[in-house]
Scaffold this motif. Structure first.
Motif, PDB file in Angstrom:
ATOM      1  N   VAL A 198       0.856  -1.184   0.000  1.00  0.00           N
ATOM      2  CA  VAL A 198       0.000   0.000   0.000  1.00  0.00           C
ATOM      3  C   VAL A 198       0.894   1.237   0.000  1.00  0.00           C
ATOM      4  CG1 VAL A 198      -1.822   1.258   1.221  1.00  0.00           C
ATOM      5  CG2 VAL A 198      -1.786  -1.259   1.252  1.00  0.00           C
ATOM      6  N   THR A 199       0.536   2.228  -0.800  1.00  0.00           N
ATOM      7  CA  THR A 199       1.306   3.469  -0.872  1.00  0.00           C
ATOM      8  C   THR A 199       0.417   4.658  -0.526  1.00  0.00           C
ATOM      9  OG1 THR A 199       0.820   3.743  -3.232  1.00  0.00           O
ATOM     10  CG2 THR A 199       2.802   2.483  -2.653  1.00  0.00           C
ATOM     11  N   LEU A 200       1.033   5.788  -0.286  1.00  0.00           N
ATOM     12  CA  LEU A 200       0.283   7.011   0.002  1.00  0.00           C
ATOM     13  C   LEU A 200      -0.096   7.678  -1.317  1.00  0.00           C
ATOM     14  CD1 LEU A 200       2.464   8.372   2.951  1.00  0.00           C
ATOM     15  CD2 LEU A 200       0.447   6.903   3.046  1.00  0.00           C
ATOM     16  N   GLY A 201      -0.955   7.007  -2.059  1.00  0.00           N
ATOM     17  CA  GLY A 201      -1.248   7.407  -3.423  1.00  0.00           C
ATOM     18  C   GLY A 201      -0.184   6.851  -4.358  1.00  0.00           C
ATOM     19  N   SER A 202      -0.501   6.751  -5.635  1.00  0.00           N
ATOM     20  CA  SER A 202       0.483   6.215  -6.574  1.00  0.00           C
ATOM     21  C   SER A 202       1.649   7.170  -6.765  1.00  0.00           C
ATOM     22  CB  SER A 202      -0.195   5.909  -7.917  1.00  0.00           C
ATOM     23  OG  SER A 202      -0.822   7.050  -8.442  1.00  0.00           O
ATOM     24  N   LYS A 203       1.428   8.465  -6.576  1.00  0.00           N
ATOM     25  CA  LYS A 203       2.502   9.451  -6.754  1.00  0.00           C
ATOM     26  C   LYS A 203       3.635   9.215  -5.762  1.00  0.00           C
ATOM     27  CE  LYS A 203       2.939  14.471  -7.353  1.00  0.00           C
ATOM     28  NZ  LYS A 203       2.191  15.751  -7.304  1.00  0.00           N
ATOM     29  N   GLU A 204       3.295   9.040  -4.488  1.00  0.00           N
ATOM     30  CA  GLU A 204       4.315   8.750  -3.473  1.00  0.00           C
ATOM     31  C   GLU A 204       5.002   7.427  -3.760  1.00  0.00           C
ATOM     32  OE1 GLU A 204       5.638   6.170  -0.393  1.00  0.00           O
ATOM     33  OE2 GLU A 204       3.511   6.111  -0.929  1.00  0.00           O
ATOM     34  N   GLY A 205       4.226   6.442  -4.177  1.00  0.00           N
ATOM     35  CA  GLY A 205       4.806   5.139  -4.453  1.00  0.00           C
ATOM     36  C   GLY A 205       5.831   5.191  -5.567  1.00  0.00           C
ATOM     37  N   LEU A 206       5.498   5.892  -6.649  1.00  0.00           N
ATOM     38  CA  LEU A 206       6.435   6.032  -7.756  1.00  0.00           C
ATOM     39  C   LEU A 206       7.702   6.756  -7.318  1.00  0.00           C
ATOM     40  CD1 LEU A 206       3.851   6.844 -10.523  1.00  0.00           C
ATOM     41  CD2 LEU A 206       5.700   5.211 -10.832  1.00  0.00           C
ATOM     42  N   ALA A 207       7.551   7.830  -6.543  1.00  0.00           N
ATOM     43  CA  ALA A 207       8.718   8.591  -6.103  1.00  0.00           C
ATOM     44  C   ALA A 207       9.608   7.761  -5.186  1.00  0.00           C
ATOM     45  CB  ALA A 207       8.264   9.866  -5.387  1.00  0.00           C
ATOM     46  N   ASN A 208       9.016   6.998  -4.290  1.00  0.00           N
ATOM     47  CA  ASN A 208       9.821   6.180  -3.376  1.00  0.00           C
ATOM     48  C   ASN A 208      10.432   4.975  -4.078  1.00  0.00           C
ATOM     49  OD1 ASN A 208       9.964   7.524  -0.907  1.00  0.00           O
ATOM     50  ND2 ASN A 208       7.916   6.853  -0.305  1.00  0.00           N
ATOM     51  N   LEU A 209       9.742   4.425  -5.073  1.00  0.00           N
ATOM     52  CA  LEU A 209      10.360   3.350  -5.848  1.00  0.00           C
ATOM     53  C   LEU A 209      11.583   3.892  -6.591  1.00  0.00           C
ATOM     54  CD1 LEU A 209      10.365   0.435  -6.874  1.00  0.00           C
ATOM     55  CD2 LEU A 209       8.925   1.195  -8.777  1.00  0.00           C
ATOM     56  N   ALA A 210      11.465   5.096  -7.131  1.00  0.00           N
ATOM     57  CA  ALA A 210      12.608   5.709  -7.810  1.00  0.00           C
ATOM     58  C   ALA A 210      13.789   5.850  -6.855  1.00  0.00           C
ATOM     59  CB  ALA A 210      12.204   7.075  -8.372  1.00  0.00           C
ATOM     60  N   GLN A 211      13.521   6.294  -5.621  1.00  0.00           N
ATOM     61  CA  GLN A 211      14.596   6.418  -4.632  1.00  0.00           C
ATOM     62  C   GLN A 211      15.206   5.057  -4.325  1.00  0.00           C
ATOM     63  OE1 GLN A 211      15.888   9.186  -3.379  1.00  0.00           O
ATOM     64  NE2 GLN A 211      14.435  10.537  -4.419  1.00  0.00           N
ATOM     65  N   ALA A 212      14.383   4.018  -4.344  1.00  0.00           N
ATOM     66  CA  ALA A 212      14.845   2.687  -3.959  1.00  0.00           C
ATOM     67  C   ALA A 212      15.735   2.042  -5.011  1.00  0.00           C
ATOM     68  CB  ALA A 212      13.639   1.776  -3.678  1.00  0.00           C
ATOM     69  N   ILE A 213      15.482   2.294  -6.290  1.00  0.00           N
ATOM     70  CA  ILE A 213      16.156   1.508  -7.323  1.00  0.00           C
ATOM     71  C   ILE A 213      17.144   2.308  -8.166  1.00  0.00           C
ATOM     72  CG2 ILE A 213      14.165  -0.029  -7.454  1.00  0.00           C
ATOM     73  CD1 ILE A 213      13.435   1.247 -10.131  1.00  0.00           C
ATOM     74  N   THR A 214      17.214   3.630  -7.982  1.00  0.00           N
ATOM     75  CA  THR A 214      18.011   4.476  -8.874  1.00  0.00           C
ATOM     76  C   THR A 214      19.401   4.744  -8.316  1.00  0.00           C
ATOM     77  OG1 THR A 214      15.994   5.575  -9.633  1.00  0.00           O
ATOM     78  CG2 THR A 214      18.084   6.685 -10.101  1.00  0.00           C
ATOM     79  N   SER A 215      20.397   4.543  -9.156  1.00  0.00           N
ATOM     80  CA  SER A 215      21.760   4.998  -8.876  1.00  0.00           C
ATOM     81  C   SER A 215      22.029   6.204  -9.776  1.00  0.00           C
ATOM     82  CB  SER A 215      22.786   3.902  -9.181  1.00  0.00           C
ATOM     83  OG  SER A 215      22.566   2.779  -8.344  1.00  0.00           O
ATOM     84  N   PRO A 216      22.912   7.121  -9.354  1.00  0.00           N
ATOM     85  CA  PRO A 216      23.190   8.294 -10.187  1.00  0.00           C
ATOM     86  C   PRO A 216      23.595   7.893 -11.606  1.00  0.00           C
ATOM     87  CG  PRO A 216      24.158   8.566  -8.017  1.00  0.00           C
ATOM     88  CD  PRO A 216      23.652   7.154  -8.077  1.00  0.00           C
ATOM     89  N   GLY A 217      22.946   8.493 -12.583  1.00  0.00           N
ATOM     90  CA  GLY A 217      23.254   8.212 -13.976  1.00  0.00           C
ATOM     91  C   GLY A 217      22.462   7.090 -14.596  1.00  0.00           C
ATOM     92  N   ASP A 218      21.688   6.342 -13.815  1.00  0.00           N
ATOM     93  CA  ASP A 218      20.821   5.315 -14.401  1.00  0.00           C
ATOM     94  C   ASP A 218      19.862   5.959 -15.398  1.00  0.00           C
ATOM     95  OD1 ASP A 218      21.884   3.151 -13.121  1.00  0.00           O
ATOM     96  OD2 ASP A 218      20.364   3.061 -11.543  1.00  0.00           O
ATOM     97  N   ILE A 219      19.533   5.238 -16.451  1.00  0.00           N
ATOM     98  CA  ILE A 219      18.664   5.767 -17.499  1.00  0.00           C
ATOM     99  C   ILE A 219      17.293   5.114 -17.422  1.00  0.00           C
ATOM    100  CG2 ILE A 219      18.309   5.907 -20.002  1.00  0.00           C
ATOM    101  CD1 ILE A 219      21.328   6.074 -20.324  1.00  0.00           C
TER     102      ILE A 219
END
Length: 414
Positions: free
Chosen positions: A98-119
Motif C-alpha cells: 500500500v502506498t500514500l497514493g500512486s505518486k508517493e509510491g512512484l517517487a519512493n520506488l525511484a529512490q529505492a532503485i536508482t543509482s546516479p546516472g541510471d537511465i
C-alpha cells in the motif's frame, strides 16, 4: 546566500503555477473561473466508505502508528480486486504494498532503485511524477516522444516499440526501466493486452524493468475495460504496477494507492518506505478495504458521470469550432490547440483562455515538451458549468475570429 541544492536545480519552474497564480488573481477580483485544470474529483466517496471511516476512527487503538506496507486486510483486498478484475493471482505478502497514493509510491520506488546516472525511458508527454520522480532520484531520462502518434493511421504499438528499440541502441548505460501509463494522463490513449505482451517480451529479453501506472483503469466508457500488464504471462519477472483509489472511488485526498507485481521491486519499495513513513492512517486503510470489497455500483455511477460530462464538453467544443476527439478512457480531454492559436504554445493559450473566457485548463507543455500543441481539460465541472464554459469559449473564439478577419482586411487595404 545563493542556494546550490543539486536536486532542486534539476527541477524546472512548475509550469502550472503560472496558470494557478492567474486563476487565483482572477477569483480575487470576483471573476467566476470555470476550472478544468486539475484532475480533482468533485464528488464525495461512496457513503458506505465514509461510514466505515467514521466507524473505524472510533476505535481508540486506531490512532497508533500504522504499517508502512499497509494493513494485511487492505493488501488482501487489493489481491481480491486483481483476481476479479484481471484474473491475476497476487501474493499479498510479497507482491503487493500500500502506498500514500500512486505518486508517493512512484517517487519512493525511484529512490529505492536508482543509482546516479541510471537511465529510464519515459513517454513524453507524461504525468510529471513519471519523469521527475526519477530525476529527483538522480536518474537520466530518455524521452519516448508520443506526439507524432496521434494520427489513427499510425500503428501505435509498432511506433512505440520502435522508440523503445531506438532508445536501447543509443543509451549508455542500458536503460534500467521503462515507465508506462495507459490509460494515459494526459493523452488519454489506451492500449490492449497484445501491446503489453510485446513490452514484456522486450523487457525480459533485454533485462529491463517495466513500471506501469493504471490509475485510470476503471474510468472507461466504450465497454472495453483496460488491461493490466500483469495479465501477461511472465510479466511479474520484470513488471510492477501502480494503481490508486483516487479516481475510482473519488478519494484523492485520502492518499491510498498500491504497487503490485515483481517481488524484488516490491521489497525495495518496502525497504525505503519503512524508513520514511508509517503508512496511511489506519481508519483510512480500513475504509479503503471497504471500498474494494464492498458494492461496486458506485464505480458504474462514476463512469456514467464522467461520460455525460465528456459528451457535453466534446460536443460543445466541436460546435464552437474547436475540433477535439472524445476520449474512450480517463477523466480528461486532450485537446489540440485551435489552429489559429497554435503558434503561441500551450502556456500562452491557457493564459489567454483564462483571461478572455474565464476557463482554466492545463497547458500541455507542463507534461513535457511534446505536449506543447495541446491543453488538457479535466471533467471535474458539472454539466451546467461545462455548458457555461463552452458558451464562454465559443464567444472567445468568435471574437478572435472577427479580430483576425479585421486584421487581414486592414492588410489588404494597405
Amino acid at each position: 546566500m545563493e542556494q546550490e541544492f543539486h536536486r532542486i536545480k534539476r527541477l524546472p519552474p512548475y509550469v502550472f503555477a503560472e496558470v494557478n497564480k492567474l486563476k487565483a488573481e482572477a477569483r480575487a477580483r470576483g471573476e467566476d473561473i470555470i476550472d478544468f485544470g486539475m484532475g480533482n474529483p468533485d464528488m464525495p466517496p461512496p457513503q458506505h466508505v465514509i461510514d466505515k471511516l467514521s466507524e473505524a476512527v472510533q476505535n481508540p487503538r486506531a490512532h497508533r502508528y500504522s504499517n508502512s506496507r499497509g494493513i494485511p486486510g487492505l493488501r488482501k483486498a487489493l489481491a481480491g480486486y486483481y483476481a476479479r478484475r484481471f484474473g491475476v493471482e497476487l501474493d499479498p505478502e510479497r507482491e503487493a504494498i500500500v502506498t500514500l497514493g500512486s505518486k508517493e509510491g512512484l517517487a519512493n520506488l525511484a529512490q529505492a532503485i536508482t543509482s546516479p546516472g541510471d537511465i529510464f525511458l519515459v513517454p513524453n508527454p507524461s504525468y510529471p511524477i513519471h519523469a521527475f520522480g526519477f530525476i529527483i532520484a538522480g536518474a537520466a531520462l530518455r524521452a519516448l516522444p508520443l506526439a507524432d502518434f496521434d494520427d489513427d493511421s499510425v500503428d501505435f504499438r509498432r511506433a512505440f516499440m520502435h522508440q523503445m528499440e531506438r532508445a536501447l541502441r543509443h543509451s549508455v548505460p542500458k536503460p534500467l526501466a521503462v515507465v508506462l501509463n495507459f490509460p494515459a494522463n494526459p493523452t488519454t490513449r489506451t492500449v490492449d493486452l497484445d501491446f503489453y505482451g510485446e513490452v514484456v517480451e522486450f523487457c525480459r529479453h533485454h533485462g529491463i524493468y517495466a513500471i506501469s501506472d493504471i490509475a485510470y483503469s476503471e474510468v472507461y466508457f466504450d465497454g472495453n475495460p483496460p488491461p493490466s500488464i500483469l495479465q501477461v504471462p511472465g510479466a511479474r519477472e520484470v513488471a510492477v504496477e501502480f494503481t490508486s483509489l483516487s479516481k475510482t472511488y473519488s478519494m484523492p485526498g485520502w492518499r491510498v494507492g498500491f504497487c503490485a507485481g515483481n517481488e524484488k521491486l516490491i521489497a525495495a519499495l518496502a525497504r525505503v518506505k519503512s524508513y520514511v513513513d508509517y503508512g496511511a492512517f489506519t481508519p483510512i486503510q480500513v475504509a479503503a478495504t471497504a471500498a474494494l470489497n464492498g458494492p461496486q455500483e458506485c464505480v458504474d455511477e462514476m463512469r456514467a458521470r464522467y461520460r455525460e460530462r465528456r459528451d457535453v464538453l466534446v460536443r460543445g467544443l466541436n460546435a464552437a469550432g474547436w475540433p477535439v476527439a472524445a476520449p474512450s478512457s480517463t477523466m480528461f480531454v486532450w485537446a489540440p490547440i485551435p489552429e489559429a492559436f497554435r503558434e503561441m504554445g500551450s502556456l500562452a493559450f491557457s493564459k489567454l483562455l483564462l483571461e478572455e473566457a474565464e476557463v482554466a485548463v492545463s497547458p500541455g507543455v507542463g507534461f513535457g515538451e511534446y505536449g506543447d500543441s495541446y491543453v488538457r481539460l479535466a471533467l471535474v465541472e458539472n454539466q451546467h458549468r461545462t455548458r457555461q464554459a463552452v458558451r464562454n469559449i465559443k464567444a472567445f473564439m468568435r471574437k478572435a475570429c472577427i479580430s483576425e478577419e479585421n486584421s487581414q482586411a486592414q492588410k489588404v487595404a494597405f
